[in-house]
Write a protein that holds these residues in place. Structure first.
Motif, PDB file in Angstrom:
ATOM      1  N   ILE A  36      25.032  56.703  77.863  1.00 44.72           N
ATOM      2  CA  ILE A  36      25.576  58.049  77.695  1.00 44.72           C
ATOM      3  C   ILE A  36      25.229  58.474  76.275  1.00 44.72           C
ATOM      4  N   VAL A  37      24.448  59.540  76.160  1.00 35.04           N
ATOM      5  CA  VAL A  37      23.956  59.992  74.860  1.00 35.04           C
ATOM      6  C   VAL A  37      24.494  61.391  74.595  1.00 35.04           C
ATOM      7  N   LEU A  38      25.175  61.530  73.472  1.00 39.59           N
ATOM      8  CA  LEU A  38      25.790  62.807  73.113  1.00 39.59           C
ATOM      9  C   LEU A  38      25.140  63.313  71.822  1.00 39.59           C
ATOM     10  N   ASN A  39      24.547  64.508  71.881  1.00 33.75           N
ATOM     11  CA  ASN A  39      23.939  65.104  70.689  1.00 33.75           C
ATOM     12  C   ASN A  39      24.935  66.095  70.089  1.00 33.75           C
ATOM     13  N   ILE A  40      25.453  65.757  68.922  1.00 30.20           N
ATOM     14  CA  ILE A  40      26.556  66.507  68.333  1.00 30.20           C
ATOM     15  C   ILE A  40      26.217  67.974  68.066  1.00 30.20           C
ATOM     16  N   PRO A  41      25.110  68.323  67.366  1.00 30.64           N
ATOM     17  CA  PRO A  41      24.848  69.743  67.080  1.00 30.64           C
ATOM     18  C   PRO A  41      24.536  70.573  68.327  1.00 30.64           C
ATOM     19  N   GLU A  42      24.092  69.892  69.377  1.00 33.54           N
ATOM     20  CA  GLU A  42      23.754  70.576  70.628  1.00 33.54           C
ATOM     21  C   GLU A  42      24.990  70.801  71.492  1.00 33.54           C
ATOM     22  N   PHE A  43      26.075  70.099  71.182  1.00 35.98           N
ATOM     23  CA  PHE A  43      27.310  70.163  71.978  1.00 35.98           C
ATOM     24  C   PHE A  43      27.024  69.801  73.434  1.00 35.98           C
ATOM     25  N   ARG A  44      26.283  68.681  73.606  1.00 40.00           N
ATOM     26  CA  ARG A  44      25.839  68.337  74.952  1.00 40.00           C
ATOM     27  C   ARG A  44      25.820  66.824  75.142  1.00 40.00           C
ATOM     28  N   LEU A  45      26.130  66.408  76.373  1.00 41.31           N
ATOM     29  CA  LEU A  45      26.124  65.004  76.771  1.00 41.31           C
ATOM     30  C   LEU A  45      25.168  64.826  77.934  1.00 41.31           C
ATOM     31  N   ARG A  46      24.404  63.726  77.871  1.00 43.37           N
ATOM     32  CA  ARG A  46      23.524  63.375  78.983  1.00 43.37           C
ATOM     33  C   ARG A  46      23.726  61.906  79.325  1.00 43.37           C
ATOM     34  N   ALA A  47      23.685  61.594  80.599  1.00 46.29           N
ATOM     35  CA  ALA A  47      23.818  60.212  81.055  1.00 46.29           C
ATOM     36  C   ALA A  47      22.515  59.788  81.714  1.00 46.29           C
ATOM     37  N   PHE A  48      21.985  58.645  81.275  1.00 40.16           N
ATOM     38  CA  PHE A  48      20.709  58.138  81.763  1.00 40.16           C
ATOM     39  C   PHE A  48      20.935  56.820  82.495  1.00 40.16           C
ATOM     40  N   GLY A  49      20.193  56.652  83.586  1.00 44.06           N
ATOM     41  CA  GLY A  49      20.351  55.445  84.387  1.00 44.06           C
ATOM     42  C   GLY A  49      19.538  54.271  83.916  1.00 44.06           C
ATOM     43  N   GLY A  50      18.697  54.447  82.883  1.00 45.85           N
ATOM     44  CA  GLY A  50      17.814  53.382  82.427  1.00 45.85           C
ATOM     45  C   GLY A  50      16.451  53.504  83.082  1.00 45.85           C
ATOM     46  N   THR A  51      15.454  52.856  82.513  1.00 40.97           N
ATOM     47  CA  THR A  51      14.089  53.018  83.014  1.00 40.97           C
ATOM     48  C   THR A  51      13.887  52.440  84.399  1.00 40.97           C
TER      49      THR A  51
END
Length: 287
Positions: A36-51
């Motif tokens: 789970i990667v959250l980019n603070i200035p973008e105000f957005r969260l993305r969840a990745f399942g792995g390669t």
């Protein structure tokens, strides 16, 4: 806002991209594993399942609310290891003393009206006597704490996502859904409010038997807290990039809300060959 964007010099935009690449080069997590990667200035969260999952695209993508410049959401790497449905909210002492105690002094009924209770350091619920100077004094010193009862009025909403960290922050739902309509969402005391809590809980628990979407919704709308240990903890990353290339190739730029770009500039100024672009060392560009 639009005029400010148009008046930003191209060299500033190029530098934002370079700093974003430097942060990507330093990526502190394993992209082969779920994250789970959250980019603070973008105000957005993305969840990745792995390669090993279906491609590099995020499996979840949602808005978040992060800390304001006075109460920053920290940049960190941790492991999401617990989900708490229908949580209590124990108020941090600083918020209790500086923000809520003045409300209670003005109106002692504020505690019950907002679904709070008084709790001792041992976790025992005390009698409500907020018109008593003794009780107010104990709230001021932290001998008594304010704890908000579970339910739809709770500040944490209906679910909380915990991960070990030294800052005492976590992710959670919110009863203030209107916050997600704001363009700038640096509005919290440091914790992270998520736009789609049911989707996130379902994604986190997707490999744990018995946690269907229906059960998750039922647990969120219950009357008592339910804690679920995540059997395979998930990488939780908060990062800081003011330039992001979208899946369609568009580049989006975001406000440098915490001034972190300047901090990275200072690091690179001390080590001018530290930045690597396209696999080659690169000097800092002329200012």
């Amino acid at each position: 806002m639009t005029l400010e964007q148009l008046n930003t010099p191209l060299r500033v935009r190029v530098r934002q991209l370079e700093l974003a690449l430097e942060r990507l080069r330093r990526r502190p997590y394993d992209p082969a594993r779920p994250a789970i990667v959250l980019n603070i200035p973008e105000f957005r969260l993305r969840a990745f399942g792995g390669t090993s999952a279906a491609g590099p695209d995020p499996e979840l993508d949602m808005k978040v609310v992060v800390g304001d410049p006075e109460h920053r959401t920290p940049i960190l790497l941790s492991q999401l290891n617990i989900v708490i449905f229908c949580p209590y909210w124990t108020v941090p002492l600083k918020i209790q003393h500086n923000e809520l105690l003045p409300e209670i002094r003005r109106d002692p009924s504020w505690v019950s009206a907002n679904h709070f209770e008084l709790v001792t350091k041992q976790g025992v619920v005390a009698e409500d006597g907020t018109d008593s100077e003794d009780i107010l004094s104990k709230l001021g010193t932290g001998e008594l704490s304010l704890r908000q009862k579970p339910g739809p009025k709770n500040t944490l909403g209906l679910v909380k996502f915990g991960f070990p960290n030294e800052y005492g922050v976590y992710m959670h739902d919110t009863s203030a859904r209107w916050l997600f309509a704001q363009v700038r969402r640096d509005l919290s005391h440091g914790c992270i409010r998520v736009e789609q809590p049911e989707d996130l809980a379902e994604w986190v628990l997707r490999r744990q038997a018995g946690w269907s979407r229906d059960r998750i919704v039922a647990a969120m709308n219950g009357t008592e807290p339910i804690s679920v240990k995540v059997k395979s903890p998930i990488q939780l990353v908060t990062t800081y990039s003011t330039a992001v290339v979208m899946e369609n190739g568009e580049v989006h730029f975001f406000p440098n809300i915490y001034g972190e770009d300047a901090a990275l500039e200072k690091q690179l100024a001390a080590r001018p060959h530290a930045m690597v672009i396209n696999g080659e060392p690169r000097h800092r560009p002329a200012q």
